[in-house]
Enzyme design. Sequence first.
Site, PDB file in Angstrom:
ATOM      1  N   GLU A 113      20.364 -70.664 -35.182  1.00 46.57           N
ATOM      2  CA  GLU A 113      20.580 -71.090 -36.554  1.00 46.57           C
ATOM      3  C   GLU A 113      22.028 -70.891 -36.961  1.00 46.57           C
ATOM      4  O   GLU A 113      22.710 -70.000 -36.456  1.00 46.57           O
ATOM      5  CB  GLU A 113      19.672 -70.278 -37.494  1.00 46.57           C
ATOM      6  CG  GLU A 113      18.212 -70.525 -37.202  1.00 46.57           C
ATOM      7  CD  GLU A 113      17.270 -69.696 -38.064  1.00 46.57           C
ATOM      8  OE1 GLU A 113      16.160 -70.152 -38.323  1.00 46.57           O
ATOM      9  OE2 GLU A 113      17.646 -68.587 -38.476  1.00 46.57           O
ATOM     10  N   CYS A 126      28.415 -69.700 -41.162  1.00 44.29           N
ATOM     11  CA  CYS A 126      27.966 -68.515 -40.429  1.00 44.29           C
ATOM     12  C   CYS A 126      27.307 -68.994 -39.140  1.00 44.29           C
ATOM     13  O   CYS A 126      26.319 -69.732 -39.186  1.00 44.29           O
ATOM     14  CB  CYS A 126      26.974 -67.773 -41.327  1.00 44.29           C
ATOM     15  SG  CYS A 126      26.154 -66.396 -40.566  1.00 44.29           S
ATOM     16  N   CYS A 133      18.851 -61.587 -29.853  1.00 41.91           N
ATOM     17  CA  CYS A 133      19.791 -60.468 -29.740  1.00 41.91           C
ATOM     18  C   CYS A 133      19.090 -59.338 -29.012  1.00 41.91           C
ATOM     19  O   CYS A 133      17.897 -59.134 -29.173  1.00 41.91           O
ATOM     20  CB  CYS A 133      20.226 -60.009 -31.134  1.00 41.91           C
ATOM     21  SG  CYS A 133      21.521 -58.743 -31.092  1.00 41.91           S
ATOM     22  N   CYS A 137      18.452 -53.840 -33.839  1.00 41.76           N
ATOM     23  CA  CYS A 137      18.654 -53.096 -35.077  1.00 41.76           C
ATOM     24  C   CYS A 137      17.378 -53.232 -35.914  1.00 41.76           C
ATOM     25  O   CYS A 137      16.807 -54.312 -36.020  1.00 41.76           O
ATOM     26  CB  CYS A 137      19.856 -53.642 -35.843  1.00 41.76           C
ATOM     27  SG  CYS A 137      21.388 -53.471 -34.916  1.00 41.76           S
ATOM     28  N   CYS A 140      16.964 -55.923 -38.837  1.00 42.66           N
ATOM     29  CA  CYS A 140      17.429 -57.285 -38.589  1.00 42.66           C
ATOM     30  C   CYS A 140      16.362 -58.111 -37.874  1.00 42.66           C
ATOM     31  O   CYS A 140      15.873 -57.735 -36.810  1.00 42.66           O
ATOM     32  CB  CYS A 140      18.694 -57.233 -37.744  1.00 42.66           C
ATOM     33  SG  CYS A 140      19.321 -58.857 -37.298  1.00 42.66           S
ATOM     34  N   GLY A 184      22.759 -62.884 -33.005  1.00 42.13           N
ATOM     35  CA  GLY A 184      23.432 -62.356 -31.824  1.00 42.13           C
ATOM     36  C   GLY A 184      24.584 -61.416 -32.119  1.00 42.13           C
ATOM     37  O   GLY A 184      25.046 -61.299 -33.245  1.00 42.13           O
ATOM     38  N   SER A 214      31.870 -60.284 -36.493  1.00 41.39           N
ATOM     39  CA  SER A 214      31.085 -59.168 -37.008  1.00 41.39           C
ATOM     40  C   SER A 214      30.381 -58.475 -35.851  1.00 41.39           C
ATOM     41  O   SER A 214      29.736 -59.116 -35.031  1.00 41.39           O
ATOM     42  CB  SER A 214      30.055 -59.687 -38.019  1.00 41.39           C
ATOM     43  OG  SER A 214      29.322 -58.624 -38.571  1.00 41.39           O
ATOM     44  N   SER A 237      29.357 -53.651 -38.827  1.00 41.11           N
ATOM     45  CA  SER A 237      28.076 -53.401 -39.481  1.00 41.11           C
ATOM     46  C   SER A 237      27.810 -51.906 -39.404  1.00 41.11           C
ATOM     47  O   SER A 237      27.313 -51.405 -38.413  1.00 41.11           O
ATOM     48  CB  SER A 237      26.975 -54.214 -38.794  1.00 41.11           C
ATOM     49  OG  SER A 237      27.218 -55.589 -38.989  1.00 41.11           O
ATOM     50  N   CYS A 356      21.325 -62.863 -44.750  1.00 39.01           N
ATOM     51  CA  CYS A 356      21.689 -61.915 -43.691  1.00 39.01           C
ATOM     52  C   CYS A 356      20.465 -61.251 -43.093  1.00 39.01           C
ATOM     53  O   CYS A 356      19.632 -60.719 -43.818  1.00 39.01           O
ATOM     54  CB  CYS A 356      22.551 -60.791 -44.257  1.00 39.01           C
ATOM     55  SG  CYS A 356      24.232 -61.265 -44.491  1.00 39.01           S
TER      56      CYS A 356
HETATM   57  N1  SAH Z   1      25.519 -58.472 -34.457  1.00 40.39           N
HETATM   58  C1  SAH Z   1      26.561 -58.697 -35.439  1.00 40.39           C
HETATM   59  C2  SAH Z   1      26.430 -60.031 -36.075  1.00 40.39           C
HETATM   60  C3  SAH Z   1      25.185 -60.231 -36.931  1.00 40.39           C
HETATM   61  S1  SAH Z   1      25.814 -60.220 -38.512  1.00 40.39           S
HETATM   62  C4  SAH Z   1      26.521 -57.569 -36.440  1.00 40.39           C
HETATM   63  O1  SAH Z   1      25.571 -56.822 -36.455  1.00 40.39           O
HETATM   64  O2  SAH Z   1      27.490 -57.401 -37.176  1.00 40.39           O
HETATM   65  C5  SAH Z   1      24.591 -60.073 -39.587  1.00 40.39           C
HETATM   66  C6  SAH Z   1      24.963 -59.126 -40.705  1.00 40.39           C
HETATM   67  O3  SAH Z   1      23.818 -59.012 -41.522  1.00 40.39           O
HETATM   68  C7  SAH Z   1      25.279 -57.743 -40.186  1.00 40.39           C
HETATM   69  O4  SAH Z   1      26.164 -57.062 -41.024  1.00 40.39           O
HETATM   70  C8  SAH Z   1      23.909 -57.143 -40.244  1.00 40.39           C
HETATM   71  O5  SAH Z   1      23.940 -55.762 -40.184  1.00 40.39           O
HETATM   72  C9  SAH Z   1      23.400 -57.655 -41.543  1.00 40.39           C
HETATM   73  N2  SAH Z   1      21.950 -57.625 -41.659  1.00 40.39           N
HETATM   74  C10 SAH Z   1      21.053 -57.637 -40.656  1.00 40.39           C
HETATM   75  N3  SAH Z   1      19.800 -57.590 -41.131  1.00 40.39           N
HETATM   76  C11 SAH Z   1      19.907 -57.542 -42.474  1.00 40.39           C
HETATM   77  C12 SAH Z   1      18.947 -57.499 -43.526  1.00 40.39           C
HETATM   78  N4  SAH Z   1      17.638 -57.518 -43.276  1.00 40.39           N
HETATM   79  N5  SAH Z   1      19.396 -57.464 -44.796  1.00 40.39           N
HETATM   80  C13 SAH Z   1      20.723 -57.494 -45.042  1.00 40.39           C
HETATM   81  N6  SAH Z   1      21.659 -57.539 -44.100  1.00 40.39           N
HETATM   82  C14 SAH Z   1      21.266 -57.559 -42.821  1.00 40.39           C
END
Ligand code: SAH
Length: 398
Positions: A113, A126, A133, A137, A140, A184, A214, A237, A356
């Site tokens: 996406e 974005c 991935c 986390c 996520c 990812g 990021s 992050s 996000c």
């Molecule tokens: N792997 C990279 C790129 C993904 S970015 C990274 O982690 O930075 C996606 C962003 O959205 C990151 O800052 C991630 O931590 C945040 N994110 C992930 N899940 C989320 C959620 N459920 N609510 C808000 N932000 C979230």
Amino acid sequence: MGFQATPAPTPNLHTVMPDRPSLLGLTPPELREAVAAHFRERGQPAYRAGQVEEWIFRGNARAFGEMSNLPLAEREALGERFRLDEPAADAVSESADGTVKHLWALRGGEVVESVLIPTRDRLTLCISSQAGCALKCRFCATGWSGFGRQLTAAEIAGQYRASARWAAEHGRGRVTNVVFMGMGEPLANRKAVFPALSILNAGYGVGARRITVSTVGVIPGIAALAERPEQFRLALSLHAPVTELRAELIPLEKRYPLPRLMEALEAFNRKGGRRITFEYTMIRDVNDDPGLLPRLAELAARVQAFVNLIPFNPIPYVEWRPSRRRRIRAFREGLEAAGVSVAVREPRGRDIEAACGQLRASRRGSSVARAYAGSPWKSRPSTESGGAPGRQGATKGE
Ligand code: SAH
């Protein structure tokens, strides 16, 4: 090291069939060289390579047939030698707030996406760097969906090209900024992401300071990015300012713990001219204790980071909720009082699951169930999220 205890898995046809290389995955110098060699072999004048380059990077051409200042026979010969195919749009959804999500079908059946996010003076794209991935986390959705495969540089650049064309054709203007915040972990796919950065910047002309990588904290990747001469932006992050808590949210913390991560960020800063952003997803009663504020402020001050506070976007796999408004305000005010630059990022595109952490396109849904089996957190009733099979009863801890 040729010994293998188990037989290799059956390779995917696409990876073993000799195939025409995609011009979309080449940096401008690589593209010029490949196309120039092709024209040399065909006894064509050298300027033809420049014409093709122009069509691809300025004209955003979709097919060699569009290259109208080339002889027909040359357009056909290019098509026999190279590919110019972009990911195909599988679905497009538009949010009430103007956010647009594209679902791209890749070769071999994976889907990823990307999201166009309009603000007053920008159009931010974005993009995804991997199908799924591997980092899992907890907060996520992509992490829960499991890892599919690495994207190629052509597939990353292809998301940009196809999205930019969609935006132009639908009156949304030009894409001004690109963030690697889709599916990812970009720094776990440097082989494709680094050339893609060159392609976006030197090829399509997106300014380096308008491109943000990021990461959840892949230290060798941060070091490699620091070595690049372009001033790409880095977002970390963070989500927790202390190792113990961070490790509960982000498994990678065990491999690349905060103290070492901060050193990597300091080294990144010493290269000068680059800005670091901390992303901090605020999850109610998980990482929003005001007691964490001084530590968060201290880390941000150490690397002059700008802090983005992101209210947690609910996902189907955990029961967490976003922090309360007043708690988010307290964090913002606390950081401001400590002299840290901070913004609260309002969620965009929640209604189309484009916010996000909500991206989780997967044609292989059952991997979510496998990921869930290792979760220490309870699920919601399965009917509410209506997706992953077999999650009920999977409540065993780690
Ligand atoms: N792997 C990279 C790129 C993904 S970015 C990274 O982690 O930075 C996606 C962003 O959205 C990151 O800052 C991630 O931590 C945040 N994110 C992930 N899940 C989320 C959620 N459920 N609510 C808000 N932000 C979230």
